[in-house]
Design a protein around this motif. Structure first.
Motif, short mmCIF file in Angstrom:
data_model
loop_
_atom_site.label_atom_id
_atom_site.label_comp_id
_atom_site.label_asym_id
_atom_site.label_seq_id
_atom_site.Cartn_x
_atom_site.Cartn_y
_atom_site.Cartn_z
N SER A 194 0.84 -1.20 0.00
CA SER A 194 0.00 0.00 0.00
C SER A 194 0.87 1.25 0.00
O SER A 194 1.93 1.28 0.63
N GLU A 195 0.40 2.26 -0.71
CA GLU A 195 1.07 3.55 -0.66
C GLU A 195 0.65 4.25 0.64
O GLU A 195 -0.53 4.35 0.94
N ILE A 196 1.64 4.72 1.41
CA ILE A 196 1.32 5.45 2.63
C ILE A 196 0.76 6.81 2.23
O ILE A 196 1.43 7.57 1.52
N GLN A 203 -4.64 9.58 8.04
CA GLN A 203 -3.86 8.76 7.11
C GLN A 203 -4.23 7.28 7.24
O GLN A 203 -4.37 6.57 6.23
N LEU A 204 -4.41 6.82 8.48
CA LEU A 204 -4.80 5.42 8.70
C LEU A 204 -6.18 5.16 8.11
O LEU A 204 -6.40 4.12 7.47
N GLU A 205 -7.10 6.09 8.32
CA GLU A 205 -8.45 5.93 7.79
C GLU A 205 -8.43 5.87 6.27
O GLU A 205 -9.15 5.08 5.64
N THR A 206 -7.58 6.68 5.65
CA THR A 206 -7.44 6.65 4.20
C THR A 206 -6.89 5.31 3.73
O THR A 206 -7.37 4.72 2.75
N LEU A 207 -5.88 4.81 4.45
CA LEU A 207 -5.28 3.53 4.09
C LEU A 207 -6.26 2.38 4.28
O LEU A 207 -6.26 1.40 3.52
N GLN A 208 -7.14 2.50 5.27
CA GLN A 208 -8.10 1.44 5.55
C GLN A 208 -9.11 1.24 4.43
O GLN A 208 -9.77 0.20 4.38
N LYS A 209 -9.22 2.20 3.51
CA LYS A 209 -10.15 2.03 2.40
C LYS A 209 -9.76 0.84 1.54
O LYS A 209 -10.61 0.23 0.89
N ARG A 210 -8.46 0.53 1.52
CA ARG A 210 -8.02 -0.65 0.77
C ARG A 210 -8.53 -1.93 1.42
O ARG A 210 -8.72 -2.94 0.74
N TYR A 211 -8.76 -1.87 2.73
CA TYR A 211 -9.18 -3.05 3.47
C TYR A 211 -10.59 -2.88 4.04
O TYR A 211 -10.86 -3.28 5.17
N LYS A 212 -11.44 -2.26 3.25
CA LYS A 212 -12.80 -1.99 3.71
C LYS A 212 -13.51 -3.29 4.10
O LYS A 212 -14.24 -3.34 5.09
N ALA A 213 -13.31 -4.35 3.33
CA ALA A 213 -13.98 -5.63 3.62
C ALA A 213 -13.33 -6.38 4.77
O ALA A 213 -13.91 -7.31 5.32
N ASN A 214 -12.12 -5.98 5.14
CA ASN A 214 -11.38 -6.67 6.21
C ASN A 214 -10.58 -5.64 6.99
O ASN A 214 -9.42 -5.36 6.67
N PRO A 215 -11.17 -5.04 8.04
CA PRO A 215 -10.50 -3.96 8.78
C PRO A 215 -9.14 -4.33 9.36
O PRO A 215 -8.30 -3.47 9.55
N GLY A 259 -7.01 -6.08 7.80
CA GLY A 259 -6.14 -6.39 6.68
C GLY A 259 -4.79 -5.71 6.76
O GLY A 259 -3.78 -6.26 6.30
N ILE A 260 -4.76 -4.52 7.35
CA ILE A 260 -3.48 -3.81 7.48
C ILE A 260 -2.51 -4.59 8.35
O ILE A 260 -1.29 -4.54 8.14
N LEU A 261 -3.04 -5.36 9.31
CA LEU A 261 -2.17 -6.20 10.14
C LEU A 261 -1.58 -7.32 9.30
O LEU A 261 -0.42 -7.71 9.49
N GLY A 262 -2.37 -7.84 8.36
CA GLY A 262 -1.84 -8.85 7.45
C GLY A 262 -0.73 -8.28 6.59
O GLY A 262 0.27 -8.96 6.32
N GLU A 263 -0.86 -7.02 6.16
CA GLU A 263 0.19 -6.41 5.37
C GLU A 263 1.46 -6.20 6.20
O GLU A 263 2.57 -6.39 5.72
N ILE A 264 1.28 -5.82 7.47
CA ILE A 264 2.43 -5.67 8.36
C ILE A 264 3.13 -7.01 8.54
O ILE A 264 4.36 -7.10 8.50
N GLN A 265 2.35 -8.08 8.74
CA GLN A 265 2.94 -9.41 8.89
C GLN A 265 3.62 -9.86 7.60
O GLN A 265 4.70 -10.46 7.64
N PHE A 266 3.01 -9.57 6.47
CA PHE A 266 3.60 -9.92 5.18
C PHE A 266 4.96 -9.24 5.04
O PHE A 266 5.96 -9.88 4.66
N ALA A 267 5.02 -7.94 5.34
CA ALA A 267 6.29 -7.20 5.24
C ALA A 267 7.31 -7.75 6.23
O ALA A 267 8.50 -7.86 5.91
N PHE A 268 6.87 -8.11 7.42
CA PHE A 268 7.78 -8.62 8.45
C PHE A 268 8.41 -9.94 8.00
O PHE A 268 9.63 -10.13 8.12
#
Length: 378
Positions: A209-211, A235-247, A249-258
């Motif tokens: 995701s683009e920050i 900024q977080l609320e804007t980013l959450q639009k990518r994960y509207k169906a799965n709030p 989801g951003i944690l999954g992206e953090i885990q993926f990056a980790f």
């Protein structure tokens, strides 16, 4: 592994058939890696779910190539087949033909002795670090080519008539001589101009995701601009639009990056992980909006910090004091607001754990918030 679990995995576990891997190469899955022998053909008894498979070929001097890998969501009794292509020193991306896959399924028992069993003793730790990575996140984030490389892949752009003409002019200038100052001035630029123009190979970039760069809402008043310049909630609320169906989801992206930086050894993923961690830790208002998200975030950080190797750990903590400064903001926000009781309790217990384990001080203000003393000239 007890007998009942072994029997269950044998019957329902997935298999990865990895053919023609050069002897001595590194092969790994999740947190375990080996140097393959002559009879290695892959792995069996893989628990269904998301896993990360990686490999490194070796050259004639026994030097390992940079690590490459891919995520795959294994289903029950699935047989995934990958073949090594010596011409590109990587796995073939062509799908295995159905009739060939059918032969593997029929000869599963004969293939069994060439497949190593999945190291189940580390599976619980793996799940704790990947439990938010869904199949959809894999689809969204993995590179289009399907392979995650530790070293960025570049290609040289073809030269054009304009670039060739420019190089010819530079060579002519150098050949004419001229004063020393002019020669020194052009030498550096001419050397750079002669280098091939490189660009990232198409389809090899991890699609993170683009920050968001917009910190506050459009039309915000001065008070809101001041607030959201400090609080990253917009900024977080804007980013959450990518994960509207799965709030979450951003944690999954953090885990993926980790996992990509910890196991896949991609430094860009390390930087993205830091950006997302900082974004959540500095989102004050969002603590009320997403209490479960932040409760899960704190639990996720607990497991991640336990697994960070010492060399990475020194970088994370000492480089601009990143982790302690960022977590200080999170803990301060939890204390200064009337937030969800479960979230506050989880956060403060986490702070106590870090203080006891690493002797980090979260009670005093970080240096970057300390008042600046300006001495006036006499």
């Amino acid at each position: 592994m007890d007998q009942a679990t072994a029997q269950l995995l044998f019957e329902q576990g997935a298999s990865l058939v990895f053919l023609d891997m050069p002897e001595g190469s590194e092969f790994g899955i999740d947190f375990n890696s080996w140097n393959v022998g002559a009879e290695f053909r892959g792995m069996k008894m893989i628990p269904p779910g998301v896993h990360f498979v990686y490999y490194s070929a070796i050259d004639r001097d026994k030097q390992a190539a940079p690590r490459s890998g891919f995520f795959h969501n294994f289903s029950k009794r699935e047989i995934l087949v990958k073949k090594w292509d010596p011409s590109i020193e990587d796995i073939k991306m062509d799908a295995v033909r159905p009739e060939e896959l059918a032969r593997f399924e029929e000869s599963k028992k004969n293939m069994d002795r060439f497949l190593a069993p999945y190291p189940y003793e580390s599976f619980k730790k793996w799940v704790s670090l990947t439990n938010h990575i869904t199949p959809q996140i894999l689809v969204d984030l993995q590179p289009e080519c399907g392979i995650i490389c530790a070293v960025a892949q570049f290609i040289s752009e073809a030269s054009t008539s304009q670039s060739r003409k420019r190089n010819a002019e530079i060579e002519a200038m150098e050949g004419d001589g001229g004063d020393q100052q002019s020669e020194n001035k052009t030498r550096h630029s001419s050397a750079e101009d002669k280098l091939p123009s490189l660009k990232a190979a198409q389809g090899t970039r991890i699609r993170y995701s683009e920050i968001p760069t917009q910190k506050y809402p459009a039309g915000a008043n001065p008070s809101e601009i001041t607030k959201y310049s400090i609080d990253s909630s917009f900024q977080l609320e804007t980013l959450q639009k990518r994960y509207k169906a799965n709030p979450s989801g951003i944690l999954g992206e953090i885990q993926f990056a980790f996992i990509c930086f910890l196991v896949g050894q991609t430094y860009d993923s390390f930087e993205h992980w830091k950006q997302l961690v900082h974004l959540l830790c500095t989102s004050d208002e969002a603590l009320h909006t997403y209490p479960k998200l932040f409760t899960d975030f704190i639990g996720m950080l607990h497991f991640q910090i336990r697994e960070i190797p010492e060399d990475f750990f020194v970088d994370i903590v000492s480089q601009n004091n990143f982790l302690t400064t960022t977590l200080h903001e999170l803990f301060s926000n939890l204390e200064s607001q009337d937030v969800d009781a479960t979230l506050r309790s989880r956060g403060l217990k986490f702070r106590q754990h870090l203080t006891e384990k690493f002797k980090w001080d979260f009670t005093s203000e970080p240096d970057e918030y300390a008042p600046v003393v300006v001495e006036s000239a006499d």
